[in-house]
Design an enzyme around this catalytic site. Structure first.
Site, PDB file in Angstrom:
ATOM      1  N   HIS A 156     -34.953  50.988  28.730  1.00 12.16           N
ATOM      2  CA  HIS A 156     -33.913  50.923  29.736  1.00 12.16           C
ATOM      3  C   HIS A 156     -33.603  51.994  30.545  1.00 12.16           C
ATOM      4  CE1 HIS A 156     -32.544  47.768  27.040  1.00 12.16           C
ATOM      5  NE2 HIS A 156     -32.424  47.257  28.090  1.00 12.16           N
TER       6      HIS A 156
ATOM      7  N   ARG B 119     -26.011  43.489  33.295  1.00 17.82           N
ATOM      8  CA  ARG B 119     -25.868  43.900  31.928  1.00 17.82           C
ATOM      9  C   ARG B 119     -24.576  44.891  31.675  1.00 17.82           C
ATOM     10  NH1 ARG B 119     -31.542  44.988  33.185  1.00 17.82           N
ATOM     11  NH2 ARG B 119     -32.871  44.425  31.704  1.00 17.82           N
TER      12      ARG B 119
ATOM     13  N   ARG C 185     -23.752  38.807  31.687  1.00 18.80           N
ATOM     14  CA  ARG C 185     -24.233  38.636  30.304  1.00 18.80           C
ATOM     15  C   ARG C 185     -23.245  39.559  29.330  1.00 18.80           C
ATOM     16  NH1 ARG C 185     -29.767  41.450  28.527  1.00 18.80           N
ATOM     17  NH2 ARG C 185     -28.664  43.448  28.619  1.00 18.80           N
TER      18      ARG C 185
ATOM     19  N   GLU D 230     -34.733  34.754  24.698  1.00 20.56           N
ATOM     20  CA  GLU D 230     -35.619  36.228  24.516  1.00 20.56           C
ATOM     21  C   GLU D 230     -36.019  36.350  23.313  1.00 20.56           C
ATOM     22  OE1 GLU D 230     -33.122  39.319  25.526  1.00 20.56           O
ATOM     23  OE2 GLU D 230     -31.408  38.524  24.845  1.00 20.56           O
TER      24      GLU D 230
ATOM     25  N   ASN E  19     -38.274  40.771  28.549  1.00 19.86           N
ATOM     26  CA  ASN E  19     -38.420  42.132  28.045  1.00 19.86           C
ATOM     27  C   ASN E  19     -38.621  42.139  26.427  1.00 19.86           C
ATOM     28  OD1 ASN E  19     -38.179  42.904  30.641  1.00 19.86           O
ATOM     29  ND2 ASN E  19     -36.126  43.655  30.468  1.00 19.86           N
ATOM     30  N   ASP E  20     -37.799  41.386  25.888  1.00 19.24           N
ATOM     31  CA  ASP E  20     -37.454  41.046  24.390  1.00 19.24           C
ATOM     32  C   ASP E  20     -38.616  40.002  23.963  1.00 19.24           C
ATOM     33  OD1 ASP E  20     -35.854  43.248  23.467  1.00 19.24           O
ATOM     34  OD2 ASP E  20     -34.154  42.240  24.503  1.00 19.24           O
TER      35      ASP E  20
ATOM     36  N   ARG F   9     -41.170  46.968  22.462  1.00 10.61           N
ATOM     37  CA  ARG F   9     -41.045  47.327  24.090  1.00 10.61           C
ATOM     38  C   ARG F   9     -41.249  49.046  24.493  1.00 10.61           C
ATOM     39  NH1 ARG F   9     -35.577  44.475  25.870  1.00 10.61           N
ATOM     40  NH2 ARG F   9     -35.423  46.000  27.539  1.00 10.61           N
TER      41      ARG F   9
ATOM     42  N   CYS G 110     -34.619  36.926  33.961  1.00 10.87           N
ATOM     43  CA  CYS G 110     -34.069  38.232  34.496  1.00 10.87           C
ATOM     44  C   CYS G 110     -34.864  39.384  33.725  1.00 10.87           C
ATOM     45  CB  CYS G 110     -32.638  38.136  33.972  1.00 10.87           C
ATOM     46  SG  CYS G 110     -32.162  37.765  32.431  1.00 10.87           S
TER      47      CYS G 110
HETATM   48  C1  PEP Z   1     -34.785  40.786  28.405  1.00 12.30           C
HETATM   49  O1  PEP Z   1     -34.880  41.217  27.251  1.00 12.30           O
HETATM   50  O2  PEP Z   1     -35.629  40.515  29.213  1.00 12.30           O
HETATM   51  C2  PEP Z   1     -33.425  41.307  29.145  1.00 12.30           C
HETATM   52  C3  PEP Z   1     -33.383  41.025  30.301  1.00 12.30           C
HETATM   53  O3  PEP Z   1     -32.781  41.966  28.497  1.00 12.30           O
HETATM   54  P1  PEP Z   1     -32.740  43.659  28.043  1.00 12.30           P
HETATM   55  O4  PEP Z   1     -33.715  44.234  28.823  1.00 12.30           O
HETATM   56  O5  PEP Z   1     -31.182  44.130  28.522  1.00 12.30           O
HETATM   57  O6  PEP Z   1     -32.995  43.546  26.804  1.00 12.30           O
HETATM   58 MG    MG Z   2     -33.344  41.624  25.909  1.00 12.86          MG
END
Ligand code: PEP
Ligand code: MG
Length: 540
Positions: free
Chosen positions: A187, A294, A330, A429, A452-453, A463, A500
């Site tokens: 993040h 977020r 979200r 995700e 991302n997840d 990650r 996203c």
């Molecule tokens: C993701 O997991 O792709 C996502 C957009 O959520 P975050 O990055 O906040 O976990």
């Molecule tokens: Mg996520």
């Protein structure tokens, strides 16, 4: 020269400021000079109060009185005679040195407050811990971990930056940051892209490779740091920087263009935001909506939960700014690398596989309902859609919808307005959700793929861990299959599918996603215009 993971594009030339981590070693040696030790304690308490007063004054000027109030409460804690006399008792009776006595008393208070039934009291535990760490840092002449009073053109170097550390960086002074650990989708990296600050993460040992005052070039596009460069290299990078700015200018012609592929498919390119004001940056960069708000960032950097009214105002602000454009909000996704100082969570072996996001919200319905009520009320002011994070199975989505229905009932009986037809979707995700997408699509209004997840869970590659970043590949065939299954699953039920996760803004992935028929792409504001151009050049 050092190479790391390019986390946020752009170039910077500046001066190194190292953010020290506070690691205090507790010496257990017994003392003989009781008075001397008490005097050390008093000096440290006074120094801590002075520092906090300075921070409070700065925060008041820059962030407003409400955000500064937390520092006044920290000063009050230090003024509490019960705390200091408990420490002094330990010094006098147990002959503990001031560091050990302070550490033990603080831990005792943290334990007592942390286990209280009353939520407000429980939340005080993190304040006590914070204040205690400051006193310990002063007692041991360690760093308090802040990077205050930065000069212009500072490049912050740290082992790691938390999301809230990153959010607090002063953009008028900090031109880039570099960290030892982290990945492209941690993040702090995502925040850097929002702030449009070049950043490189996963550099392993950057904190020991540079010293304060070094001049460095940061090439955030290639992930390269050049330490103490010569004049010729500086000139070369100044030229690259100018070229980068020129390209940004050129792309501005696309700001008001609707994104349609060459074959005529209408595709929305939207922005990801972390706080309400980020919406302006999305609009300035030609965003056609908000694909991910977020909301957990509204809950960070503060001392207590945001109230329904505060949240309502933030969501309403975004909805009104975007007008008819869609705004996907979200619900709270806390846990993993995102922690709240006032919501102590149990230590977990695998926080990313643990108690987070929707799992936590379904368990703490009181917290969840406050947010849902605020979201529903704000839906009367624009095109808000609600999205639930981390859905692993249908039962979770249905349970979350049930809580939403409950909130709708409440608002109806209170005579409060909301959009009765607002769309409710979920993030895909977790691989189980992607695999079952055709079934889930019967119940949702839309999907948004969180790569991302999804990538980390599919490839079992953290990650945040630079050591396994070679595995972390959005173009891995398994990931691509899951993405395609999700898009096809949505379309089979006439629903739309967005993305996203960071892959949505990745120029190497976008052509494949267009080919798969992705309907909406959502990314950091700074990537929108380039993505629009690329999508418009696709023949499908
Ligand atoms: C993701 O997991 O792709 C996502 C957009 O959520 P975050 O990055 O906040 O976990
Ligand atoms: Mg996520």
């Amino acid at each position: 020269m050092k190479k790391g993971i390019a986390a946020s594009k752009g170039y910077a030339i500046g001066t190194i400021v190292i953010k020290e981590d506070t690691e205090i070693i507790i010496d257990t040696t017994k003392i003989t000079d009781v008075e001397g030790e008490i005097s050390n304690l008093n000096v440290a308490l006074e120094a801590s109060k002075d520092q906090l007063a300075k921070i409070r004054d700065k925060a008041e000027k820059e962030l407003g009185a409400d955000k500064a109030a937390v520092f006044s409460s920290h000063i009050m804690l230090l003024d509490d005679p019960e705390l200091s006399s408990a420490i002094i008792d330990k010094i006098q009776n147990d002959k503990d040195n001031a560091v050990k006595a302070t550490s033990e008393i603080i831990n005792m208070y943290v334990g007592i407050f942390g286990s209280m039934d009353d939520e407000y009291m429980r939340e005080r535990a993190s304040d006590i811990k914070d204040v205690g760490n400051r006193v310990l840092a002063n007692l041991t002449n360690s760093s308090t971990g802040e990077v205050d009073d930065l000069a212009e053109n500072s490049i912050v170097v740290a082992h790691d930056l938390t999301p809230s550390d990153t959010a607090q960086l002063d953009k008028s002074k900090v031109v880039a940051f570099l960290t030892n650990i982290g990945g492209r989708t941690s993040h702090s990296a995502i925040m850097a892209r929002t702030l449009e600050i070049p950043a490189i993460v996963g550099l392993n040992d950057i904190t020991t490779s540079v010293t304060n005052g070094d001049t460095v070039i940061v090439d955030g596009s290639e992930g390269i740091v050049i330490i103490n460069p010569n004049e010729a290299t500086i000139e070369e990078y100044k030229a690259k920087q100018a070229e980068f700015e020129k390209e940004k200018e050129r792309l501005k012609s696309l700001i008001n263009v609707r994104t349609i592929t060459k074959a005529g498919k209408r595709t929305e390119v939207c922005g990801n935001i972390g706080k309400a004001e980020d919406v302006n940056q999305v609009l300035e960069n030609g965003g056609e909506g908000i694909g991910l708000f977020r909301t957990e960032f509204l809950y960070m950097d503060r001392n207590e939960m945001p109230t329904e009214e505060e949240q309502f105002n933030s969501y309403k602000y975004v909805a009104e700014k975007m007008g008819e454009k869609p705004v996907v909000i979200r619900t709270l996704d806390i846990g993993g690398d995102k922690v709240l100082p006032y919501l102590p969570l149990p230590e977990e072996m695998n926080p990313f596989l643990g108690y987070r996001a929707i799992r936590l919200c379904l368990d703490k319905k009181d917290i969840f309902k406050i947010q849902l009520r605020a979201l529903l009320r704000a839906s009367a002011y624009g095109n808000i859609k609600i999205m639930f994070p981390m859905i692993a199975s249908l039962s979770e989505f249905l349970a979350a919808k049930e809580v939403l229905q409950e909130c709708m009932e409440e608002l109806r009986s209170e005579g409060k307005d909301f959009n009765e037809n607002l769309e409710v979707g979920m993030m895909v995700e977790i691989p189980s959700a992607a695999v079952c997408a055709d079934e889930l699509a019967k119940y949702v209004d839309f999907f948004s793929i969180g790569t991302n997840d999804l990538i980390q869970y599919t490839l079992a590659a953290d990650r945040m861990n630079e050591k396994v970043s070679y595995l972390y590949d959005p173009m891995h065939p398994a990931v691509l299959r899951l993405i395609k299954m999700t898009i096809d699953g949505a379309h089979s039920q006439g629903k739309w599918c967005g993305m996203c996760g960071e892959a949505a803004g990745d120029e190497t992935v976008i052509p494949t996603l267009v080919q798969y028929g992705l309907d909406e792409f959502s990314m950091s504001a700074s990537s929108i215009l380039r993505a629009k151009e690329l999508i418009m050049n696709q023949d499908v």
